[in-house]
Design an enzyme around this catalytic site. Structure first.
Site, PDB file in Angstrom:
ATOM      1  N   TYR A 175     -27.730  10.066   3.950  1.00  0.00           N
ATOM      2  CA  TYR A 175     -28.187   8.885   4.694  1.00  0.00           C
ATOM      3  C   TYR A 175     -27.478   8.826   6.046  1.00  0.00           C
ATOM      4  O   TYR A 175     -26.416   9.414   6.229  1.00  0.00           O
ATOM      5  CB  TYR A 175     -27.993   7.590   3.897  1.00  0.00           C
ATOM      6  CG  TYR A 175     -26.626   7.338   3.306  1.00  0.00           C
ATOM      7  CD1 TYR A 175     -25.586   6.805   4.058  1.00  0.00           C
ATOM      8  CD2 TYR A 175     -26.380   7.612   1.967  1.00  0.00           C
ATOM      9  CE1 TYR A 175     -24.351   6.541   3.493  1.00  0.00           C
ATOM     10  CE2 TYR A 175     -25.142   7.351   1.389  1.00  0.00           C
ATOM     11  CZ  TYR A 175     -24.125   6.815   2.155  1.00  0.00           C
ATOM     12  OH  TYR A 175     -22.904   6.562   1.594  1.00  0.00           O
ATOM     13  N   ARG A 194     -17.342   4.061   5.823  1.00  0.00           N
ATOM     14  CA  ARG A 194     -16.300   3.336   5.091  1.00  0.00           C
ATOM     15  C   ARG A 194     -15.254   2.763   6.033  1.00  0.00           C
ATOM     16  O   ARG A 194     -14.751   1.648   5.829  1.00  0.00           O
ATOM     17  CB  ARG A 194     -15.574   4.289   4.123  1.00  0.00           C
ATOM     18  CG  ARG A 194     -16.304   4.497   2.863  1.00  0.00           C
ATOM     19  CD  ARG A 194     -15.641   5.579   2.040  1.00  0.00           C
ATOM     20  NE  ARG A 194     -16.406   5.731   0.834  1.00  0.00           N
ATOM     21  CZ  ARG A 194     -16.121   5.145  -0.326  1.00  0.00           C
ATOM     22  NH1 ARG A 194     -15.051   4.404  -0.451  1.00  0.00           N
ATOM     23  NH2 ARG A 194     -16.890   5.317  -1.357  1.00  0.00           N
ATOM     24  N   GLU A 203       0.848  -1.202   0.000  1.00  0.00           N
ATOM     25  CA  GLU A 203       0.000   0.000   0.000  1.00  0.00           C
ATOM     26  C   GLU A 203       0.883   1.252   0.000  1.00  0.00           C
ATOM     27  O   GLU A 203       1.794   1.371   0.805  1.00  0.00           O
ATOM     28  CB  GLU A 203      -0.923  -0.031   1.229  1.00  0.00           C
ATOM     29  CG  GLU A 203      -1.643   1.254   1.551  1.00  0.00           C
ATOM     30  CD  GLU A 203      -2.518   1.788   0.413  1.00  0.00           C
ATOM     31  OE1 GLU A 203      -3.246   1.010  -0.226  1.00  0.00           O
ATOM     32  OE2 GLU A 203      -2.439   3.012   0.158  1.00  0.00           O
TER      33      GLU A 203
END
Ligand SMILES: Cc1cc2nc3c(=O)[nH]c(=O)nc-3n(C[C@H](O)[C@H](O)[C@H](O)COP(=O)(O)OP(=O)(O)OC[C@H]3O[C@@H](n4cnc5c(N)ncnc54)[C@H](O)[C@@H]3O)c2cc1C
Length: 403
Positions: A219, A111, A37
């Site tokens: 939301y 997330r 990463e």
């Protein structure tokens, strides 16, 4: 499942949702993974995510469905409103009948909660080595294996390479050499605490306010303690794909013609982040030799069906199923995986573009859109969504068998 693990690890480029999910799929099969990463820390941006029932089917197959269910908000319906006159265009119930039909809920989640559930599961596997601050700049692969090198001089060799490095994938560049398509649609995102959310908009649903060349979405997250806000507009400027700090004045300038009810959302955040979005035209080939692509690297899409991460999760499960079928013969497994996934992912990419047109309709097109779903029953909505939401992990390879 085949018992013998390969001696060399698999290189997974990118530790987003797709990279973590496929790492988990491989690790659960006893395989070694070099997870690479570029960021100095493994994490996700501060924003929400909608998860269709197909995402939960994939998460269950990866062993983390319940971890997500614990933090997700199960919504009551999906709502589309007209942002010009604040009339309701459609509302689809996603309660018990929906869950019965698709075997899983429709939910919204932070997330970070999804990413963390995957990351904790990945970390529990000693066969996974995680390398951060490692930006891949060189990629090589053939029928026997793959290697990558990073900007800071590290080198990794593996039995195979899975490019999960997002929209501007370097693995894809090496594999296909094509380029992304900047959409010209700009997205502003923010998460706001409950107390800043207008009372009349505190709905337990993903609500889309569709306007001319723009739309707004909100939301709840984390038991309704926070709300996710997303606003999108067609930019007047030439855009370059990327993320930047947002400007409230810019947002306001694109939403002058819309109704006060959705417009009040624009005052909720104290800061915004700005994304200039991109997708790619679907392609039939994601793999070459012992390398393949997954998630946004394979099929980047705009957000109008809220399916990009759901598709990455499905990809990961399907790739695992392909390895179960052919063993660690990666060239063959990647061919099978590709055959099972390309048409479905392309259908989503193309459907998303159509959905974007509906969201952003103006003039007579807006009137047509507003009349499309009048009087439609929940059952008929479910029928129309069957192809998307009824995906099952146990049938992940069925498209490759012509089923
Ligand atoms: C506004 C918006 C709303 C969305 N809403 C939803 C939704 O509601 N539901 C849904 O399912 N999807 C949604 N999506 C789509 C979803 O966010 C993406 O499809 C998903 O995050 C893709 O995950 P990924 O792991 O494939 O790619 P990414 O998340 O882009 O991860 C790629 C990773 O690779 C790393 N990387 C990149 N290049 C390199 C390199 N050279 N070397 C090493 N590492 C590298 C990156 O740092 C990153 O960690 C939305 C997208 C947008 C823009």
């Amino acid at each position: 499942m085949h018992e013998r693990a390969p001696l060399q690890p698999v290189i997974v480029a990118g530790a987003g949702i797709g990279g973590l999910a496929v790492t988990l799929a491989l690790a659960r099969r006893g395989m070694g993974v070099e997870l690479i990463e570029q960021s100095s820390q493994i994490g996700e941006i501060g924003a929400g995510l909608q998860l269709g029932p197909n995402a939960f089917a994939a998460l269950d197959a990866l062993g983390v469905g319940d971890a997500l269910r614990a933090s997700a908000v199960f919504t009551e319906c999906l709502v589309m409103m007209d942002a010009v006159d604040a009339s309701e265009i459609a509302s689809v119930a996603v309660g018990e009948a929906f869950r019965q039909r698709f075997g899983n809920p429709y939910a919204v989640a932070h997330r970070a909660d999804l990413h963390n559930a995957l990351f904790q599961a990945v970390r529990s596997h000693p066969s996974v080595s995680i390398h951060t601050g490692a930006k891949i700049t060189e990629v090589a692969f053939d029928d026997a294996g793959a290697s990558v090198a990073t900007e800071d001089g590290r080198a990794f060799e593996g039995a195979a390479l899975i490019g999960c490095d997002g929209v501007k994938s370097v693995v894809r560049l090496a594999l296909l050499g094509d380029t992304h398509r900047v959409s010209g649609h700009v997205v502003y995102r923010a998460v706001v605490p409950l107390e800043r959310m207008p009372h009349d908009l505190r709905m337990n649903a993903p609500v889309v306010w569709a306007g001319p060349n723009c739309h707004l979405v909100h939301y709840p997250l984390r038991s309704g303690r926070e709300y996710n806000l997303v606003v999108t507009f067609h930019s007047r400027d030439d855009e370059v794909w990327g993320v930047a700090d947002g400007s409230r004045d810019e947002v306001l300038s694109y939403f002058e013609g819309i109704h006060e009810r959705p417009r009040q959302l624009l005052s909720c955040p104290t800061s915004w982040r700005r994304w200039s979005t991109a997708d790619r035209d679907p392609v039939a080939t994601w793999s070459a030799g012992c390398a393949t692509l997954l998630g946004d690297a394979a099929h980047p899409m705009m957000q109008y069906l809220a399916q990009g991460a759901c598709m990455a999760l499905e990809d990961a499960v399907t790739l695992g199923a392909a390895i179960d079928e052919v063993g660690p013969n990666f060239k063959e497994a990647f061919r099978l995986y590709q055959e099972a996934r390309v048409a479905r992912a392309a259908r989503v990419v193309l459907s998303v573009r159509e959905m974007g047109r509906l969201y952003h309709a103006s003039g007579v097109e807006r009137l047509v859109r507003n009349s499309l779903w009048v009087g439609r029953t929940a059952e008929r909505f479910y029928d129309a969504l069957e192809w998307l939401y009824a995906w099952r992990a146990g049938e992940a390879l069925a498209p490759a068998r012509g089923v």
